[in-house]
Design a protein around this motif. Sequence first.
Motif, PDB file in Angstrom:
ATOM      1  N   ASP A  43       0.854  -1.302   0.001  1.00 56.11           N
ATOM      2  CA  ASP A  43      -0.007   0.005   0.039  1.00 56.11           C
ATOM      3  C   ASP A  43       0.850   1.095  -0.033  1.00 56.11           C
ATOM      4  N   GLU A  44       1.925   1.082   0.660  1.00 57.37           N
ATOM      5  CA  GLU A  44       2.795   2.405   0.726  1.00 57.37           C
ATOM      6  C   GLU A  44       3.660   2.435  -0.485  1.00 57.37           C
ATOM      7  N   PRO A  45       4.118   3.492  -0.846  1.00 56.12           N
ATOM      8  CA  PRO A  45       5.291   3.922  -2.134  1.00 56.12           C
ATOM      9  C   PRO A  45       6.539   3.334  -1.624  1.00 56.12           C
ATOM     10  N   LEU A  46       7.008   2.658  -2.740  1.00 54.24           N
ATOM     11  CA  LEU A  46       8.531   2.058  -2.653  1.00 54.24           C
ATOM     12  C   LEU A  46       9.351   3.321  -2.438  1.00 54.24           C
ATOM     13  N   HIS A  47       9.192   4.424  -3.205  1.00 53.35           N
ATOM     14  CA  HIS A  47       9.946   5.645  -2.996  1.00 53.35           C
ATOM     15  C   HIS A  47       8.899   6.813  -3.261  1.00 53.35           C
ATOM     16  N   ASP A  48       9.422   8.036  -2.487  1.00 51.08           N
ATOM     17  CA  ASP A  48       8.790   8.952  -2.612  1.00 51.08           C
ATOM     18  C   ASP A  48       9.641  10.327  -2.884  1.00 51.08           C
ATOM     19  N   PHE A  49       9.866  10.659  -4.100  1.00 46.45           N
ATOM     20  CA  PHE A  49      10.889  11.439  -4.486  1.00 46.45           C
ATOM     21  C   PHE A  49      10.219  12.986  -4.329  1.00 46.45           C
ATOM     22  N   ARG A  50      11.049  13.947  -3.522  1.00 39.32           N
ATOM     23  CA  ARG A  50      10.453  15.202  -3.341  1.00 39.32           C
ATOM     24  C   ARG A  50      11.483  16.274  -3.410  1.00 39.32           C
ATOM     25  N   LEU A  51      12.468  16.319  -4.350  1.00 41.59           N
ATOM     26  CA  LEU A  51      13.144  17.361  -4.553  1.00 41.59           C
ATOM     27  C   LEU A  51      12.880  18.537  -5.625  1.00 41.59           C
ATOM     28  N   HIS A  52      11.756  18.211  -6.278  1.00 41.40           N
ATOM     29  CA  HIS A  52      11.339  19.434  -7.293  1.00 41.40           C
ATOM     30  C   HIS A  52      10.729  20.533  -6.384  1.00 41.40           C
ATOM     31  N   THR A  53      10.776  21.844  -6.856  1.00 40.38           N
ATOM     32  CA  THR A  53      10.385  23.066  -6.120  1.00 40.38           C
ATOM     33  C   THR A  53       8.936  23.306  -6.538  1.00 40.38           C
ATOM     34  N   LYS A  54       8.470  22.811  -7.763  1.00 44.90           N
ATOM     35  CA  LYS A  54       7.133  22.946  -8.438  1.00 44.90           C
ATOM     36  C   LYS A  54       6.537  21.853  -9.097  1.00 44.90           C
ATOM     37  N   GLU A  55       5.251  22.041  -9.239  1.00 44.22           N
ATOM     38  CA  GLU A  55       4.509  20.681 -10.054  1.00 44.22           C
ATOM     39  C   GLU A  55       5.293  19.855 -11.027  1.00 44.22           C
ATOM     40  N   ILE A  56       5.292  18.643 -10.812  1.00 42.22           N
ATOM     41  CA  ILE A  56       5.725  17.733 -11.792  1.00 42.22           C
ATOM     42  C   ILE A  56       4.616  17.355 -12.689  1.00 42.22           C
ATOM     43  N   TYR A  57       5.203  17.810 -13.874  1.00 44.92           N
ATOM     44  CA  TYR A  57       4.109  17.726 -14.972  1.00 44.92           C
ATOM     45  C   TYR A  57       4.003  16.238 -15.547  1.00 44.92           C
ATOM     46  N   THR A  58       5.254  15.619 -16.008  1.00 47.65           N
ATOM     47  CA  THR A  58       5.377  14.326 -16.487  1.00 47.65           C
ATOM     48  C   THR A  58       6.458  13.658 -15.992  1.00 47.65           C
ATOM     49  N   ILE A  59       6.437  12.295 -16.185  1.00 49.70           N
ATOM     50  CA  ILE A  59       7.445  11.391 -16.144  1.00 49.70           C
ATOM     51  C   ILE A  59       7.698  10.536 -17.178  1.00 49.70           C
ATOM     52  N   LYS A  60       8.986   9.590 -17.083  1.00 48.47           N
ATOM     53  CA  LYS A  60       9.317   8.677 -18.164  1.00 48.47           C
ATOM     54  C   LYS A  60      10.302   7.657 -17.418  1.00 48.47           C
ATOM     55  N   TRP A  61       9.836   6.474 -17.668  1.00 47.87           N
ATOM     56  CA  TRP A  61      10.874   5.392 -17.390  1.00 47.87           C
ATOM     57  C   TRP A  61      12.013   5.217 -18.457  1.00 47.87           C
ATOM     58  N   SER A  62      13.068   4.777 -17.914  1.00 43.76           N
ATOM     59  CA  SER A  62      14.270   4.485 -18.821  1.00 43.76           C
ATOM     60  C   SER A  62      14.085   3.095 -19.559  1.00 43.76           C
ATOM     61  N   PRO A  63      14.380   2.826 -20.803  1.00 44.21           N
ATOM     62  CA  PRO A  63      14.428   1.498 -21.317  1.00 44.21           C
ATOM     63  C   PRO A  63      15.622   0.587 -20.755  1.00 44.21           C
ATOM     64  N   THR A  64      15.955   0.472 -19.576  1.00 45.65           N
ATOM     65  CA  THR A  64      16.942  -0.017 -19.088  1.00 45.65           C
ATOM     66  C   THR A  64      16.690  -0.739 -17.855  1.00 45.65           C
ATOM     67  N   GLY A  65      17.602  -1.584 -17.460  1.00 45.84           N
ATOM     68  CA  GLY A  65      17.375  -2.442 -15.863  1.00 45.84           C
ATOM     69  C   GLY A  65      17.022  -3.795 -16.464  1.00 45.84           C
ATOM     70  N   PRO A  66      16.945  -4.630 -15.345  1.00 49.60           N
ATOM     71  CA  PRO A  66      16.452  -6.041 -15.705  1.00 49.60           C
ATOM     72  C   PRO A  66      15.281  -6.204 -16.373  1.00 49.60           C
ATOM     73  N   GLY A  67      15.072  -7.212 -17.165  1.00 45.29           N
ATOM     74  CA  GLY A  67      13.930  -7.476 -18.204  1.00 45.29           C
ATOM     75  C   GLY A  67      13.941  -6.535 -19.296  1.00 45.29           C
ATOM     76  N   THR A  68      14.707  -5.781 -19.754  1.00 46.33           N
ATOM     77  CA  THR A  68      14.820  -4.819 -20.857  1.00 46.33           C
ATOM     78  C   THR A  68      15.887  -5.143 -21.879  1.00 46.33           C
ATOM     79  N   LYS A  69      15.714  -4.576 -22.980  1.00 45.62           N
ATOM     80  CA  LYS A  69      16.982  -4.891 -23.673  1.00 45.62           C
ATOM     81  C   LYS A  69      18.390  -4.391 -23.367  1.00 45.62           C
ATOM     82  N   ASN A  70      18.492  -3.724 -22.351  1.00 46.05           N
ATOM     83  CA  ASN A  70      19.557  -2.892 -21.783  1.00 46.05           C
ATOM     84  C   ASN A  70      19.759  -3.430 -20.325  1.00 46.05           C
ATOM     85  N   PRO A  71      19.886  -4.459 -19.962  1.00 49.05           N
ATOM     86  CA  PRO A  71      19.713  -5.205 -18.736  1.00 49.05           C
ATOM     87  C   PRO A  71      20.815  -4.639 -17.611  1.00 49.05           C
ATOM     88  N   ASN A  72      21.903  -4.229 -18.488  1.00 51.03           N
ATOM     89  CA  ASN A  72      23.350  -3.946 -17.463  1.00 51.03           C
ATOM     90  C   ASN A  72      23.225  -2.325 -17.065  1.00 51.03           C
TER      91      ASN A  72
END
Length: 143
Positions: A43-72
């Motif tokens: 139920d609780e978030p894994l991470h709560d990122f709070r370093l921006h000083t105004k509204e966050i308009y959008t987000i995007k995941w990188s195509p990297t990490g385990p289970g992707t074409k760029n796992p390393n």
Amino acid sequence: DQPVKRFVGHTDEVNAIKWDPTGTMLASCSDDFSAKIWSVKQDEPLHDFRLHTKEIYTIKWSPTGPGTKNPNKPLLLATASFDSVVKLWDIDKGECVHTLARHTEPVYSVAFNPTGDLIASGSFDKCLHIWSVKDGTVVKTLR
């Protein structure tokens, strides 16, 4: 009908939600200046990122990490904000690894290239910057 899962945590409107490349985590961003990483397993978030000083308009995941074409390469989340900054967050470490601060107006759009080595950001300042994900430097600016 009831939702499978309901996440509660933002204190203002939610502007964007995106599944990670493996479909196991969900990122959200809000007018409360925060981005959160959620797992359907808790139920609780894994991470709560709070370093921006105004509204966050959008987000995007990188195509990297385990289970992707760029796992390393580490899985990153980019957050684009009305504070004119893009931040890159390392999900495993739970910390900001780069603050991309060249725009002079709110940032409305971000996109990674297919290998996750570059990220582009577009802003109300009429500029598109292409950044190196490795060191956070501007590779090219288009006006």
